[in-house]
Design a protein around this motif. Structure first.
Motif, PDB file in Angstrom:
ATOM      1  N   TYR A 118     -10.322  -0.495  -8.581  1.00  0.00           N
ATOM      2  CA  TYR A 118      -9.543   0.399  -7.724  1.00  0.00           C
ATOM      3  C   TYR A 118     -10.438   1.371  -6.959  1.00  0.00           C
ATOM      4  O   TYR A 118     -10.646   1.236  -5.785  1.00  0.00           O
ATOM      5  N   PHE A 178      -4.293   3.872 -11.793  1.00  0.00           N
ATOM      6  CA  PHE A 178      -4.124   2.489 -11.351  1.00  0.00           C
ATOM      7  C   PHE A 178      -3.232   1.702 -12.305  1.00  0.00           C
ATOM      8  O   PHE A 178      -2.327   0.994 -11.897  1.00  0.00           O
ATOM      9  N   TRP A 205       0.920   0.438  -4.646  1.00  0.00           N
ATOM     10  CA  TRP A 205      -0.441   0.745  -5.082  1.00  0.00           C
ATOM     11  C   TRP A 205      -0.534   1.473  -6.403  1.00  0.00           C
ATOM     12  O   TRP A 205      -1.400   1.207  -7.204  1.00  0.00           O
ATOM     13  N   GLU A 206       0.358   2.417  -6.677  1.00  0.00           N
ATOM     14  CA  GLU A 206       0.244   3.166  -7.925  1.00  0.00           C
ATOM     15  C   GLU A 206       1.624   3.463  -8.492  1.00  0.00           C
ATOM     16  O   GLU A 206       1.866   4.497  -9.091  1.00  0.00           O
TER      17      GLU A 206
END
Length: 522
Positions: free
Chosen positions: A143, A229, A490-491
């Motif tokens: 990440y 992450f 993404w997260e």
């Protein structure tokens, strides 16, 4: 540290506009965020950021893009799509730097891997000029990435990579969390040293930063505890580590935590709110650990309390061997988010400049109060009065500040707005730039040269099977696609962890505001 009149230029937007009514715009971009910036000895600037456009859900739903723009000959070039590293909303974390060899060196996240590429600065705005991407990371998901260059042209990169749990000893506190790895190249990126695991911790890591001082000593910091992450872990502490021999060996690490005075103030706040300290895994936890180094090689680290909304700095006067007590940045209140970061750079006189998003201590703060993007200067082991870089209805975040020619400051950041603070399904984040001149002499420009390889434990890096993007036009269903209609993935898992960790600080702030209101009513 009272605020003073700002000498920063009016911010300009670098990201492309969102309005489809703009007839010159052939794309409808989604959000623009996580910018990075670098400069060379000629004062040219290069800026990169992550964006995307919507595509057919059967093809991933989002085409992830690494955008690029540069400042040359007194003006900004048009934004371009440098690479399309993935689909599906996979955040393209990246780090760009200008080398002593006249090239731009770029590390970025291609799918789940960290790759490396370079291009002559003069040709960098043409995607086909970049070299074939080479994989830097191992076989597990990655990440974060950050990079720096030394005085000899050597490249140094750090990146986070997931470490699978031992099936016989599962990590219940932070399952599958990342460690921080380091590699270097002394021949312009052709070969790279064997990866070194710097963190080796059962906890996760976030937001690593790297600086190389005038003596080519390598300084690195990161946050240890939570892993945004994988969405696991709890905020714990900041970590500092250093190498005095170009990355061959590393000194014992130093840990940052909430100073005793702040910890005691936190305990008093929690007691007043009827909250037990046992509800926090690490009451002294800090996050947003950031790094600066003066021209004598002395590091300055800035961080904030994870559960106590103040910002602190800690300085080492002897190159990172010993550290003075932490001191609070008076007059500022930290933002309660784990995704933001602080950024520092050093000018030709050795002063360290900080860019930070925060509130003023005397503000009435609620969920919708926009923070201010501030500039502060560390000089003679003290902080100066602060200046405003951006203060309006937008919500600045993730600044990156650099110095060019020793006396010019440049900063980039992205903004959210009131309608898309963390939860919007149609976010429109934007990337901005501002600059400021310093009243000090310019630095002497260093000449360019080709790095010469020295013998060390190195292994060749083979090109990834993914071909380098070309300028071939995309199909009409992509170029005419609307902006993203849902936020990137993404997260997403981390939002649950962050949300729960913010409940206590939000409750404390609400209680303090209520008590102050009652007192004023009396």
């Amino acid at each position: 540290m009272a605020a003073q009149r700002s000498n920063w230029s009016t911010p300009i937007e670098l990201s492309p506009p969102h309005s489809a009514a703009n007839t010159d715009q052939t794309r409808s971009y989604g959000s623009s965020w996580f910018p990075d910036i670098t400069t060379d000895h000629n004062g040219r600037l290069a800026v990169t950021w992550y964006s995307g456009i919507a595509i057919d859900p059967k093809e991933g739903g989002v085409l992830d893009l690494l955008m690029y723009r540069e400042y040359r000959n007194g003006q900004w070039t048009a934004p371009i799509e440098l690479f399309a590293p993935a689909t599906g909303g996979l955040t393209v974390r990246h780090s760009i730097l200008a080398g002593r060899d006249g090239k731009l060196h770029l590390f970025y996240r291609l799918g789940m891997a960290i790759v490396y590429t370079n291009a002559p600065f003069a040709m960098a705005r043409f995607p086909q000029s970049w070299s074939e991407p080479k994989r830097i990371s191992g076989s597990d998901p990655t990440y974060y990435v950050a990079a720096a260059t030394d005085s000899k042209g050597g490249l140094h990169v750090i990146y986070s990579e997931n470490v699978p749990d031992d099936p016989s000893k599962p990590n219940t506190a932070c399952s599958g969390c990342s460690d921080l790895f380091y590699r270097r190249s002394v021949d312009g990126g052709q070969t790279w040293s064997t990866p070194i695991n710097l963190s080796q911790s059962p906890d996760g890591i976030t937001h690593p930063q790297i600086k190389i001082d005038a003596f080519d000593r390598i300084h690195i910091v990161w946050n240890e505890g939570i892993d945004t992450f994988v969405g696991s872990g709890q905020p714990h502490r900041g970590v500092y580590i250093r190498s005095d021999d170009g990355g061959n060996s590393w000194v014992d690490r130093y840990y940052f935590e909430l100073p005793s005075s702040a910890y005691n103030a936190l305990l008093r706040q929690m007691a007043s709110a009827g909250i037990s300290p046992t509800t926090l895994a690490y009451p002294k936890a800090v996050v947003q650990t950031a790094l600066g180094v003066d021209n004598q090689g002395n590091p300055l680290v800035v961080f904030r309390g994870a559960h106590y909304d103040r910002i602190f700095s800690q300085f080492s006067p002897d190159g990172g061997r010993n550290w003075l007590p932490a001191q609070e940045l008076i007059g500022l209140v930290a933002r309660a988010t784990t995704y933001d970061n602080y950024s520092l750079t050093t000018d030709n006189a050795g002063n360290i400049h900080l860019a930070a998003c925060a509130y003023q201590a005397n503000e009435q703060i609620d969920t919708f109060t926009p923070p201010t993007l501030w500039h502060l200067v560390w000089s003679s082991q003290r902080w100066s009065m602060r200046e405003v870089i951006m203060q309006n209805e937008l919500y600045p975040e993730y600044p990156k500040i650099i110095t060019s020619n020793g006396n010019q400051l440049h900063v980039v950041w992205f903004t959210r707005n009131r309608d898309d603070i963390f939860t919007s399904e149609r976010s429109k984040y934007r990337v901005w730039y501002s600059q400021r001149s310093l009243n000090i002499p310019a630095a002497t420009a260093l000449p360019t040269f080709t790095p010469t390889a020295t013998i060390f434990n190195q292994i060749p890096i083979t090109a990834t099977p993914t071909p380098a993007p070309t300028a071939t036009p995309l199909p009409a269903n992509i170029t005419q696609a609307p902006p993203m209609t849902s936020r990137p993935i993404w997260e997403s898992a981390a939002l649950i962890v962050i949300g729960s960790s913010l409940l206590i600080p939000i409750a404390l702030i609400s209680l303090i505001v209520f008590v102050r209101w009652r007192l004023t009513r009396q």
